[in-house]
Design a protein around this motif. Structure first.
Motif, PDB file in Angstrom:
ATOM      1  N   PHE A 179     -11.171  11.836  -2.888  1.00  0.00           N
ATOM      2  CA  PHE A 179     -10.977  12.614  -1.670  1.00  0.00           C
ATOM      3  C   PHE A 179     -12.219  12.509  -0.812  1.00  0.00           C
ATOM      4  N   HIS A 180     -12.060  12.816   0.452  1.00  0.00           N
ATOM      5  CA  HIS A 180     -13.182  12.913   1.383  1.00  0.00           C
ATOM      6  C   HIS A 180     -12.830  13.949   2.449  1.00  0.00           C
ATOM      7  N   THR A 181     -13.844  14.599   2.943  1.00  0.00           N
ATOM      8  CA  THR A 181     -13.645  15.628   3.956  1.00  0.00           C
ATOM      9  C   THR A 181     -14.788  15.576   4.956  1.00  0.00           C
ATOM     10  N   VAL A 182     -14.458  15.491   6.226  1.00  0.00           N
ATOM     11  CA  VAL A 182     -15.457  15.617   7.274  1.00  0.00           C
ATOM     12  C   VAL A 182     -15.749  17.103   7.421  1.00  0.00           C
ATOM     13  N   ASN A 183     -17.018  17.459   7.343  1.00  0.00           N
ATOM     14  CA  ASN A 183     -17.404  18.865   7.355  1.00  0.00           C
ATOM     15  C   ASN A 183     -18.847  18.951   7.822  1.00  0.00           C
ATOM     16  N   ASP A 184     -19.088  19.634   8.899  1.00  0.00           N
ATOM     17  CA  ASP A 184     -20.443  19.763   9.445  1.00  0.00           C
ATOM     18  C   ASP A 184     -20.957  21.195   9.318  1.00  0.00           C
ATOM     19  N   HIS A 185     -20.509  21.897   8.283  1.00  0.00           N
ATOM     20  CA  HIS A 185     -20.873  23.310   8.108  1.00  0.00           C
ATOM     21  C   HIS A 185     -21.829  23.511   6.936  1.00  0.00           C
ATOM     22  N   TRP A 186     -22.800  22.627   6.788  1.00  0.00           N
ATOM     23  CA  TRP A 186     -23.709  22.707   5.639  1.00  0.00           C
ATOM     24  C   TRP A 186     -24.687  23.859   5.761  1.00  0.00           C
ATOM     25  N   GLY A 187     -24.910  24.369   6.918  1.00  0.00           N
ATOM     26  CA  GLY A 187     -25.865  25.450   7.095  1.00  0.00           C
ATOM     27  C   GLY A 187     -25.209  26.802   7.151  1.00  0.00           C
ATOM     28  N   GLU A 188     -24.666  27.122   8.305  1.00  0.00           N
ATOM     29  CA  GLU A 188     -24.162  28.468   8.552  1.00  0.00           C
ATOM     30  C   GLU A 188     -22.918  28.823   7.760  1.00  0.00           C
ATOM     31  N   GLN A 189     -22.166  27.841   7.268  1.00  0.00           N
ATOM     32  CA  GLN A 189     -20.937  28.132   6.519  1.00  0.00           C
ATOM     33  C   GLN A 189     -20.948  27.440   5.155  1.00  0.00           C
ATOM     34  N   PHE A 190     -22.108  27.398   4.521  1.00  0.00           N
ATOM     35  CA  PHE A 190     -22.214  26.672   3.259  1.00  0.00           C
ATOM     36  C   PHE A 190     -21.316  27.264   2.184  1.00  0.00           C
ATOM     37  N   ASP A 191     -21.168  28.583   2.152  1.00  0.00           N
ATOM     38  CA  ASP A 191     -20.294  29.212   1.150  1.00  0.00           C
ATOM     39  C   ASP A 191     -18.859  28.695   1.264  1.00  0.00           C
ATOM     40  N   GLN A 192     -18.375  28.541   2.487  1.00  0.00           N
ATOM     41  CA  GLN A 192     -17.030  28.008   2.685  1.00  0.00           C
ATOM     42  C   GLN A 192     -16.962  26.549   2.241  1.00  0.00           C
ATOM     43  N   THR A 193     -18.002  25.780   2.520  1.00  0.00           N
ATOM     44  CA  THR A 193     -18.044  24.381   2.093  1.00  0.00           C
ATOM     45  C   THR A 193     -18.023  24.285   0.576  1.00  0.00           C
ATOM     46  N   VAL A 194     -18.797  25.120  -0.108  1.00  0.00           N
ATOM     47  CA  VAL A 194     -18.808  25.138  -1.573  1.00  0.00           C
ATOM     48  C   VAL A 194     -17.413  25.450  -2.101  1.00  0.00           C
ATOM     49  N   LYS A 195     -16.757  26.432  -1.506  1.00  0.00           N
ATOM     50  CA  LYS A 195     -15.390  26.781  -1.937  1.00  0.00           C
ATOM     51  C   LYS A 195     -14.456  25.590  -1.769  1.00  0.00           C
ATOM     52  N   GLU A 196     -14.531  24.915  -0.632  1.00  0.00           N
ATOM     53  CA  GLU A 196     -13.671  23.750  -0.392  1.00  0.00           C
ATOM     54  C   GLU A 196     -13.939  22.647  -1.407  1.00  0.00           C
ATOM     55  N   ILE A 197     -15.211  22.372  -1.671  1.00  0.00           N
ATOM     56  CA  ILE A 197     -15.567  21.327  -2.645  1.00  0.00           C
ATOM     57  C   ILE A 197     -15.015  21.685  -4.021  1.00  0.00           C
ATOM     58  N   LYS A 198     -15.221  22.918  -4.438  1.00  0.00           N
ATOM     59  CA  LYS A 198     -14.745  23.340  -5.764  1.00  0.00           C
ATOM     60  C   LYS A 198     -13.224  23.327  -5.836  1.00  0.00           C
ATOM     61  N   ASP A 199     -12.549  23.759  -4.784  1.00  0.00           N
ATOM     62  CA  ASP A 199     -11.085  23.729  -4.771  1.00  0.00           C
ATOM     63  C   ASP A 199     -10.573  22.296  -4.909  1.00  0.00           C
ATOM     64  N   GLU A 200     -11.157  21.365  -4.160  1.00  0.00           N
ATOM     65  CA  GLU A 200     -10.764  19.946  -4.252  1.00  0.00           C
ATOM     66  C   GLU A 200     -11.005  19.429  -5.664  1.00  0.00           C
ATOM     67  N   TYR A 201     -12.179  19.721  -6.199  1.00  0.00           N
ATOM     68  CA  TYR A 201     -12.558  19.237  -7.530  1.00  0.00           C
ATOM     69  C   TYR A 201     -11.627  19.785  -8.608  1.00  0.00           C
ATOM     70  N   HIS A 202     -11.385  21.090  -8.575  1.00  0.00           N
ATOM     71  CA  HIS A 202     -10.557  21.710  -9.598  1.00  0.00           C
ATOM     72  C   HIS A 202      -9.069  21.326  -9.472  1.00  0.00           C
ATOM     73  N   SER A 203      -8.640  20.964  -8.281  1.00  0.00           N
ATOM     74  CA  SER A 203      -7.243  20.542  -8.108  1.00  0.00           C
ATOM     75  C   SER A 203      -6.981  19.204  -8.812  1.00  0.00           C
ATOM     76  N   LEU A 204      -8.008  18.449  -9.104  1.00  0.00           N
ATOM     77  CA  LEU A 204      -7.858  17.165  -9.776  1.00  0.00           C
ATOM     78  C   LEU A 204      -7.419  17.322 -11.231  1.00  0.00           C
ATOM     79  N   SER A 205      -7.781  18.431 -11.850  1.00  0.00           N
ATOM     80  CA  SER A 205      -7.456  18.627 -13.262  1.00  0.00           C
ATOM     81  C   SER A 205      -6.097  19.288 -13.469  1.00  0.00           C
ATOM     82  N   GLN A 206      -5.385  19.558 -12.396  1.00  0.00           N
ATOM     83  CA  GLN A 206      -4.077  20.223 -12.506  1.00  0.00           C
ATOM     84  C   GLN A 206      -2.961  19.221 -12.515  1.00  0.00           C
TER      85      GLN A 206
END
Length: 105
Positions: A78-105
């Motif tokens: 997967f890949h995702t364009v995302n420019d929210h590394w600063g002010e919205q890092f918590d949301q970016t972390v959630k998105e990364i983890k959701d993508e990652y964990h969806s792979l094992s389902q």
């Protein structure tokens, strides 16, 4: 981003920063980040943006900011364009983890 890397430590992945900077430029930034935050992700130099293009994240002669995952064979999972590394890092972390964990389902 570097100050928040611990939020991604539970993922069983190798993480890198890909940029078209030269290895010398990357070493300079790596050292500065390590001094500032006590750590840094390793860098991969991609001067011709071939890896960036593989992730479909090439934007002219630069890369979009974002993240992606390769499998052991080098296939883009997967890949995702995302420019929210600063002010919205918590949301970016959630998105990364959701993508990652969806792979094992």
């Amino acid at each position: 981003m570097n100050e928040n890397l611990d939020q991604l430590k539970d993922l069983d992945v190798n993480m890198y920063i890909i940029s078209k900077d030269t290895p010398e430029q990357q070493r300079e930034l790596y050292d500065a980040l390590a001094r500032e935050y006590g750590k840094s992700l390793p860098f991969i130099s991609d001067p011709d943006l071939k890896m960036v293009e593989r992730f479909d994240m090439k934007n002219g002669d630069v890369a979009y900011r974002g993240y992606g995952l390769l499998d052991e064979k080098g296939n883009v999972i997967f890949h995702t364009v995302n420019d929210h590394w600063g002010e919205q890092f918590d949301q970016t972390v959630k998105e990364i983890k959701d993508e990652y964990h969806s792979l094992s389902q």
